[in-house]
Each structure stands twice: as C-alpha cells, then as structure tokens.
Design a protein around this motif. Structure first.
Motif, PDB file in Angstrom:
ATOM      1  N   VAL A   1       0.871  -1.182   0.000  1.00 37.49           N
ATOM      2  CA  VAL A   1       0.000   0.000   0.000  1.00 37.49           C
ATOM      3  C   VAL A   1       0.902   1.225   0.000  1.00 37.49           C
ATOM      4  CG1 VAL A   1      -1.830   1.257   1.205  1.00 37.49           C
ATOM      5  CG2 VAL A   1      -1.799  -1.254   1.210  1.00 37.49           C
ATOM      6  N   LYS A   2       1.327   1.625  -1.188  1.00 37.56           N
ATOM      7  CA  LYS A   2       2.281   2.725  -1.348  1.00 37.56           C
ATOM      8  C   LYS A   2       1.776   3.667  -2.447  1.00 37.56           C
ATOM      9  CE  LYS A   2       5.303   0.536   1.350  1.00 37.56           C
ATOM     10  NZ  LYS A   2       4.436  -0.609   1.668  1.00 37.56           N
ATOM     11  N   PRO A   3       1.676   4.967  -2.164  1.00 40.49           N
ATOM     12  CA  PRO A   3       1.208   5.928  -3.180  1.00 40.49           C
ATOM     13  C   PRO A   3       2.308   6.364  -4.139  1.00 40.49           C
ATOM     14  CG  PRO A   3       0.802   6.689  -0.904  1.00 40.49           C
ATOM     15  CD  PRO A   3       1.791   5.572  -0.839  1.00 40.49           C
ATOM     16  N   VAL A   4       3.487   5.761  -4.060  1.00 42.18           N
ATOM     17  CA  VAL A   4       4.632   6.236  -4.824  1.00 42.18           C
ATOM     18  C   VAL A   4       4.356   6.254  -6.324  1.00 42.18           C
ATOM     19  CG1 VAL A   4       5.646   3.907  -4.792  1.00 42.18           C
ATOM     20  CG2 VAL A   4       7.090   5.884  -5.274  1.00 42.18           C
ATOM     21  N   ALA A   5       3.698   5.240  -6.855  1.00 46.37           N
ATOM     22  CA  ALA A   5       3.430   5.191  -8.294  1.00 46.37           C
ATOM     23  C   ALA A   5       2.489   6.318  -8.711  1.00 46.37           C
ATOM     24  CB  ALA A   5       2.839   3.841  -8.679  1.00 46.37           C
ATOM     25  N   ALA A   6       1.542   6.672  -7.841  1.00 48.99           N
ATOM     26  CA  ALA A   6       0.622   7.770  -8.146  1.00 48.99           C
ATOM     27  C   ALA A   6       1.387   9.087  -8.282  1.00 48.99           C
ATOM     28  CB  ALA A   6      -0.439   7.877  -7.056  1.00 48.99           C
ATOM     29  N   VAL A   7       2.353   9.308  -7.403  1.00 49.74           N
ATOM     30  CA  VAL A   7       3.166  10.534  -7.471  1.00 49.74           C
ATOM     31  C   VAL A   7       3.997  10.545  -8.738  1.00 49.74           C
ATOM     32  CG1 VAL A   7       4.975  11.871  -6.325  1.00 49.74           C
ATOM     33  CG2 VAL A   7       3.232  10.711  -4.947  1.00 49.74           C
ATOM     34  N   VAL A   8       4.563   9.407  -9.091  1.00 48.29           N
ATOM     35  CA  VAL A   8       5.377   9.308 -10.313  1.00 48.29           C
ATOM     36  C   VAL A   8       4.519   9.590 -11.551  1.00 48.29           C
ATOM     37  CG1 VAL A   8       6.694   7.722 -11.777  1.00 48.29           C
ATOM     38  CG2 VAL A   8       7.059   7.737  -9.299  1.00 48.29           C
ATOM     39  N   ILE A   9       3.313   9.046 -11.579  1.00 48.21           N
ATOM     40  CA  ILE A   9       2.413   9.274 -12.708  1.00 48.21           C
ATOM     41  C   ILE A   9       2.052  10.749 -12.816  1.00 48.21           C
ATOM     42  CG2 ILE A   9       0.055   8.847 -13.540  1.00 48.21           C
ATOM     43  CD1 ILE A   9       0.398   5.962 -12.443  1.00 48.21           C
ATOM     44  N   LEU A  10       1.780  11.392 -11.689  1.00 47.21           N
ATOM     45  CA  LEU A  10       1.489  12.823 -11.694  1.00 47.21           C
ATOM     46  C   LEU A  10       2.677  13.620 -12.221  1.00 47.21           C
ATOM     47  CD1 LEU A  10      -0.468  13.297  -8.350  1.00 47.21           C
ATOM     48  CD2 LEU A  10      -1.275  13.907 -10.631  1.00 47.21           C
ATOM     49  N   ALA A  11       3.878  13.208 -11.848  1.00 50.91           N
ATOM     50  CA  ALA A  11       5.081  13.883 -12.339  1.00 50.91           C
ATOM     51  C   ALA A  11       5.177  13.775 -13.856  1.00 50.91           C
ATOM     52  CB  ALA A  11       6.326  13.285 -11.681  1.00 50.91           C
ATOM     53  N   GLY A  12       4.889  12.586 -14.387  1.00 51.77           N
ATOM     54  CA  GLY A  12       4.929  12.399 -15.830  1.00 51.77           C
ATOM     55  C   GLY A  12       3.886  13.238 -16.545  1.00 51.77           C
TER      56      GLY A  12
ATOM     57  N   ALA B   1      -4.508   3.489  -8.165  1.00 53.44           N
ATOM     58  CA  ALA B   1      -5.725   4.025  -8.784  1.00 53.44           C
ATOM     59  C   ALA B   1      -6.533   4.861  -7.799  1.00 53.44           C
ATOM     60  CB  ALA B   1      -6.574   2.875  -9.334  1.00 53.44           C
ATOM     61  N   ILE B   2      -6.703   4.357  -6.587  1.00 53.32           N
ATOM     62  CA  ILE B   2      -7.479   5.078  -5.571  1.00 53.32           C
ATOM     63  C   ILE B   2      -6.789   6.387  -5.195  1.00 53.32           C
ATOM     64  CG2 ILE B   2      -8.291   4.999  -3.180  1.00 53.32           C
ATOM     65  CD1 ILE B   2      -8.687   1.963  -3.590  1.00 53.32           C
ATOM     66  N   THR B   3      -5.464   6.342  -5.043  1.00 55.78           N
ATOM     67  CA  THR B   3      -4.712   7.553  -4.707  1.00 55.78           C
ATOM     68  C   THR B   3      -4.857   8.612  -5.788  1.00 55.78           C
ATOM     69  OG1 THR B   3      -3.088   6.232  -3.486  1.00 55.78           O
ATOM     70  CG2 THR B   3      -2.452   8.474  -4.089  1.00 55.78           C
ATOM     71  N   LEU B   4      -4.788   8.199  -7.038  1.00 53.91           N
ATOM     72  CA  LEU B   4      -4.936   9.142  -8.154  1.00 53.91           C
ATOM     73  C   LEU B   4      -6.333   9.747  -8.175  1.00 53.91           C
ATOM     74  CD1 LEU B   4      -2.986   7.257 -10.940  1.00 53.91           C
ATOM     75  CD2 LEU B   4      -2.399   9.487  -9.990  1.00 53.91           C
TER      76      LEU B   4
END
Length: 235
Positions: free
Chosen positions: A85-96, A211-214
């Motif tokens: 349960v890590k939001p790290v991928a959501a932050v990376v996607i937002l950066a992109g 997905a939920i974090t995004l």
C-alpha cells in the motif's frame, strides 16, 4: 527536429538500460546490483541532460523534478508498515503528466533508488527503478499536455492508467527478478507462471492503491499546479 532528437536519445537509453538488466541478471547473477543501479541512473541522467539541453529547462522545472522525487520517496516510506500500500506510483504518474515523459522517468527512476536505502537495496532495485521509470514516462506520453473534455475526465483516465500500468508493466518487469532469483538457471514455463501467480495478489494491491490515490489527489494537485505554473510563468 527536437522531438525526433529526443526519440533517438530515448531509444538509445532504453537499449543501454535493457542491456544492463540482462548483464546484471545473467552474467552477474544479481550481484553487484549497486553497479547496475548506478549505470541505470547515469544512463537516465545523461540522456535526460542531453534532451534537457535542447529544451533549455529552467531552474523552476528542475526544482519541480526534485520536489516530485522527494514526494515519491516520502510517500513510499510513510506507508512502509503496510505491504504494497504505497502511493509512490501515483506521485510518479502525476510527475509524468504534469512535467513530461522524461521527468516522469527520472522521478520514477530516482525515487525507487533513493527509497531503497530505507527499504533495503537488493538485486530487485534496478528492476524497480526501470519499471517505475517506464510507468512515469508512459504517463507523460499518453496523458500529459493533451486536451480532454474536462480535467475530471483526465483524472479518471489517470486512475485507469495507474491501475493497469502498475499491475501489468511494473508487475511484469519487477517479477522478472523474482523469476531469476527463485528459479536460477532452471527456468521453465510452469516455474515462471508459478512465480507470477504468487506475486499476483501483491501486484493487485499496489495497482488498486495507485488508482485510488490518483482518484483522491490528482484533481486538487493538478489545479494547484496550474496556478503555480501561471504564477511563476514556467511550464
């Protein structure tokens, strides 16, 4: 001209990084992973610098990349007590999406390497770096600087992309390391399927978290980011 130049640089970087992963897995047998990780970072940095030079990035843009890297690392470490349960991928996607494909790759690449010092580095680290970098890169390519009917439509698309990118792209690449580590030289189809089946629940949790974090944070962050861009006059 600049676009074709960047595409060539990206292709060369991908070939080099793929070669490093294969060399680290088949020749070094997962050892010297710091060497492979460093090689991947240097490849990403050098290719990024060459491309950035053509675009003449501002100090604000480079600072933005650093900020997103810090957010990604912090978000991963903050939820360390809950597996996957890590939001790290959501932050990376937002950066992109907000900064562009190359920035998305850099943020994904560096965030997994730096947070690895908290979670422990290992032979899996280069795979995590490459996988998360690709997730950020493709987010910028498919969802960045494109016009949608509304910002909320893009939020939904980001969440859908986040789920499948993490579940398929990140999961497939990172689990390659598990295949080599578990099966060694005795790689069979049944063995590979068993490894991926074992990892499936963990990949699913990570994908759902992304997905939920995004869905929760991408809209307010995007709105605030637009105001920051307008206030400080950078993109």
């Amino acid at each position: 001209m600049i676009r074709s130049h960047r595409i060539i640089i990206s292709v060369i970087a991908i070939i080099i990084i793929t070669g490093l992963l294969i060399y680290g897995s088949l020749v070094l047998n997962g050892n010297n992973y710091y060497l492979i990780s460093t090689g991947i970072i240097l490849t990403a940095l050098i290719s990024g610098m060459i491309s950035f030079e053509k675009g003449r990035p501002t100090a604000a843009y480079l600072t933005s990349i650093v900020v997103f890297v810090a957010l990604a690392v912090g978000s991963r470490c903050l939820f360390a007590f809950i597996p996957q349960v890590k939001p790290v991928a959501a932050v990376v996607i937002l950066a992109g999406v907000l900064l562009g494909s190359q920035a998305g790759f850099m943020v994904g690449n560096l965030s997994m390497f730096l947070s690895g010092f908290y979670f422990m580095q290992g032979a899996w680290t280069p795979y995590q770096m490459v996988a998360m970098g690709i997730v950020g890169f493709l987010a910028g390519a498919f969802l960045g600087k494109k016009h949608f009917k509304s910002e909320r439509v893009r939020v939904v698309l980001m969440a859908v992309y986040g789920f499948f990118a993490v579940f398929i792209i990140y999961g497939l690449i990172v689990d390659i390391n598990s295949v080599f580590f578990t099966l060694g030289n005795d790689i069979t189809l049944s063995g590979v399927l068993t490894v991926y089946a074992t990892a499936l629940p963990f990949d699913l949790v990570f994908a759902l978290t992304t997905a939920i974090t995004l869905l929760l944070i991408s809209y307010p962050i995007t709105k605030r980011w637009a105001r920051i861009q307008k206030k400080y006059d950078f993109s």
